[in-house]
Design an enzyme around this catalytic site. Structure first.
Site, PDB file in Angstrom:
ATOM      1  N   THR A 211       0.822  -1.213   0.000  1.00 11.14           N
ATOM      2  CA  THR A 211       0.000   0.000   0.000  1.00 11.14           C
ATOM      3  C   THR A 211       0.859   1.268   0.000  1.00 11.14           C
ATOM      4  O   THR A 211       1.957   1.261   0.540  1.00 11.14           O
ATOM      5  CB  THR A 211      -0.852  -0.030   1.288  1.00 11.14           C
ATOM      6  OG1 THR A 211      -1.754  -1.113   1.163  1.00 11.14           O
ATOM      7  CG2 THR A 211      -1.616   1.239   1.531  1.00 11.14           C
ATOM      8  N   ARG A 239     -13.385  -8.515  -0.754  1.00  6.45           N
ATOM      9  CA  ARG A 239     -12.828  -8.114   0.559  1.00  6.45           C
ATOM     10  C   ARG A 239     -12.292  -6.675   0.526  1.00  6.45           C
ATOM     11  O   ARG A 239     -11.623  -6.265  -0.399  1.00  6.45           O
ATOM     12  CB  ARG A 239     -11.698  -9.083   0.912  1.00  6.45           C
ATOM     13  CG  ARG A 239     -10.886  -8.717   2.161  1.00  6.45           C
ATOM     14  CD  ARG A 239      -9.572  -8.096   1.773  1.00  6.45           C
ATOM     15  NE  ARG A 239      -8.726  -7.864   2.948  1.00  6.45           N
ATOM     16  CZ  ARG A 239      -7.692  -7.018   2.966  1.00  6.45           C
ATOM     17  NH1 ARG A 239      -7.395  -6.320   1.878  1.00  6.45           N
ATOM     18  NH2 ARG A 239      -6.967  -6.849   4.034  1.00  6.45           N
ATOM     19  N   THR A 262      -0.313   0.997   6.715  1.00  2.34           N
ATOM     20  CA  THR A 262      -0.102  -0.123   5.800  1.00  2.34           C
ATOM     21  C   THR A 262       0.134  -1.382   6.614  1.00  2.34           C
ATOM     22  O   THR A 262       0.808  -1.343   7.636  1.00  2.34           O
ATOM     23  CB  THR A 262       1.096   0.117   4.854  1.00  2.34           C
ATOM     24  OG1 THR A 262       1.298  -1.068   4.069  1.00  2.34           O
ATOM     25  CG2 THR A 262       2.381   0.444   5.593  1.00  2.34           C
TER      26      THR A 262
HETATM   27  N1  ASP Z   1      -3.600  -2.587   4.395  1.00  3.56           N
HETATM   28  C1  ASP Z   1      -3.794  -3.154   3.085  1.00  3.56           C
HETATM   29  C2  ASP Z   1      -4.982  -4.046   3.101  1.00  3.56           C
HETATM   30  O1  ASP Z   1      -5.176  -4.768   4.060  1.00  3.56           O
HETATM   31  C3  ASP Z   1      -2.639  -3.938   2.603  1.00  3.56           C
HETATM   32  C4  ASP Z   1      -1.343  -3.209   2.631  1.00  3.56           C
HETATM   33  O2  ASP Z   1      -1.102  -2.341   3.455  1.00  3.56           O
HETATM   34  O3  ASP Z   1      -0.528  -3.521   1.770  1.00  3.56           O
HETATM   35  O4  ASP Z   1      -5.692  -4.087   2.119  1.00  3.56           O
END
Ligand code: ASP
Length: 348
Positions: A211, A239, A262
């Site tokens: 992210t 999801r 993230t």
């Molecule tokens: N937080 C993000 C999610 O759960 C994933 C990520 O941070 O890469 O969709």
């Protein structure tokens, strides 16, 4: 009068607003000036280890982090708004195949890309978020449009896409989001019949949460936070993680701080991570360093939630906290720059 004018000129030369504040983010408490602006970014956290990185890949990430900061800092330095700085900074990362957002988004179980994003401004808690986009080139702009041009906070899937189209955002075919690296990651995970969080030692980046996020404070002291993601590889059933959930992945309040997260989104939703940093500062009077350390290294670690966050507080202090092996990250303030990847690199 002359004295006052001289002092004002001196302060503006120093790039400061002349506000004396306590800097509690460093171990020594000292009086510092609030910087004219501050910007902090992340490009995901996870199993990012130096031993698994090629020099070329590492250099590419460091260059991209620097260039990303250039975009936002130029806007802030010019007196531009934190809102523009956050949106344009995130565009840069969304347009890069290196990060799991926009162009570099990971694949779902069904071989599609479903992108989420959110943005919030600290002056009035106005916020916008989108979930499950397939064709909007820059999801963060769709989140901004929801905030500014609709009476809602969160729009999802086909409705969000229709809205993005109606407000004139750039639409691309779903194939725009195809990258070989992300496609291979999905195939590997499918072959192993593992979930999206499975460890793949041969490609540790598979366990990286990629992210992207940005928090900025402009010369007016306005704080804005934004986050954009492709979510998790092999995700199913439409999801959503924390990113489109205001208070989980993104939060901003000018009286405390702005936060972009993230990590393993389910945990960030359960513990309202971004809002919790703000709440600890507001109710417990914790410093930014204390609040971010508690949430990332105590709350999340105790519950098993891996990841991190970046944050700027009302005094321009910056925090980049994570409990994983690494986090792509960086910040800029007048005369100051930092980019880092691994745990052992200096963090604030
Ligand atoms: N937080 C993000 C999610 O759960 C994933 C990520 O941070 O890469 O969709």
């Amino acid at each position: 009068m002359i004295r006052i004018i001289t002092m004002l000129i001196l302060l503006s030369l120093l790039g400061c607003q002349g506000k004396m504040t306590e800097d509690l983010s460093s171990s020594v408490t000292k009086k510092v000036e609030r910087p004219a602006y501050a910007i902090v970014i992340h490009g995901g956290a996870g199993t990012i280890l130096k031993k698994n990185m090629t020099p070329e890949r590492e250099a590419a990430y460091r260059k991209a982090l620097m260039e990303t900061l250039d975009v936002g800092e130029a806007i802030l330095k010019d007196g531009g708004s934190a809102l523009d700085a956050v949106e344009k900074t995130i565009h840069y990362m969304e347009n890069s195949p290196l990060f799991n957002a926009g162009k570099g988004a990971v694949f779902t179980h069904d071989g599609t890309n479903e992108m989420d994003a959110s943005i919030m401004q600290g002056i009035d808690q106005n916020a916008g978020a989108v979930g499950g986009l397939h064709t909007v080139k820059n999801p963060i702009s769709a989140a901004r449009a929801v905030m500014e041009k609709s009476e809602h906070v969160l729009l999802t899937s086909s409705g969000a896409e229709q809205f993005a189209q109606e407000v004139g955002l750039e639409i691309v075919p779903p194939s725009y989001f195809y990258t070989e690296r992300r496609w291979k990651s999905l195939q590997r995970i499918l072959n192993d019949e593992k979930t999206e969080l499975s460890e793949h030692p041969e490609d540790p980046l598979d366990k990286k949460h990629g992210t992207v996020g940005c928090v900025a404070m402009d010369m007016q002291g306005n704080i804005v936070a934004g986050t954009s993601t492709g979510g998790m590889t092999n995700k199913r059933y439409n999801r959503f993680g924390d990113v489109p959930i205001i208070g989980a992945g993104t939060y901003a309040d000018n009286t405390t701080c702005g936060v972009s997260c993230t990590g393993h989104g389910e945990y960030f939703i359960r513990y309202a991570v971004a809002h919790d940093v703000h709440a600890r500062m507001l109710y417990l009077k914790e410093s930014l360093a204390e609040a971010t350390d508690y949430v990332v290294n105590k709350t999340l670690v105790e519950k098993g939630g891996s990841g991190g966050l970046v944050s700027v507080d009302k005094d321009g202090n910056v925090a980049m906290a994570f409990n994983s092996a690494g986090m792509y990250r960086g910040y800029a303030r007048p005369g100051e720059r930092f980019v880092g990847i691994y745990q052992e690199e200096n963090t604030k």
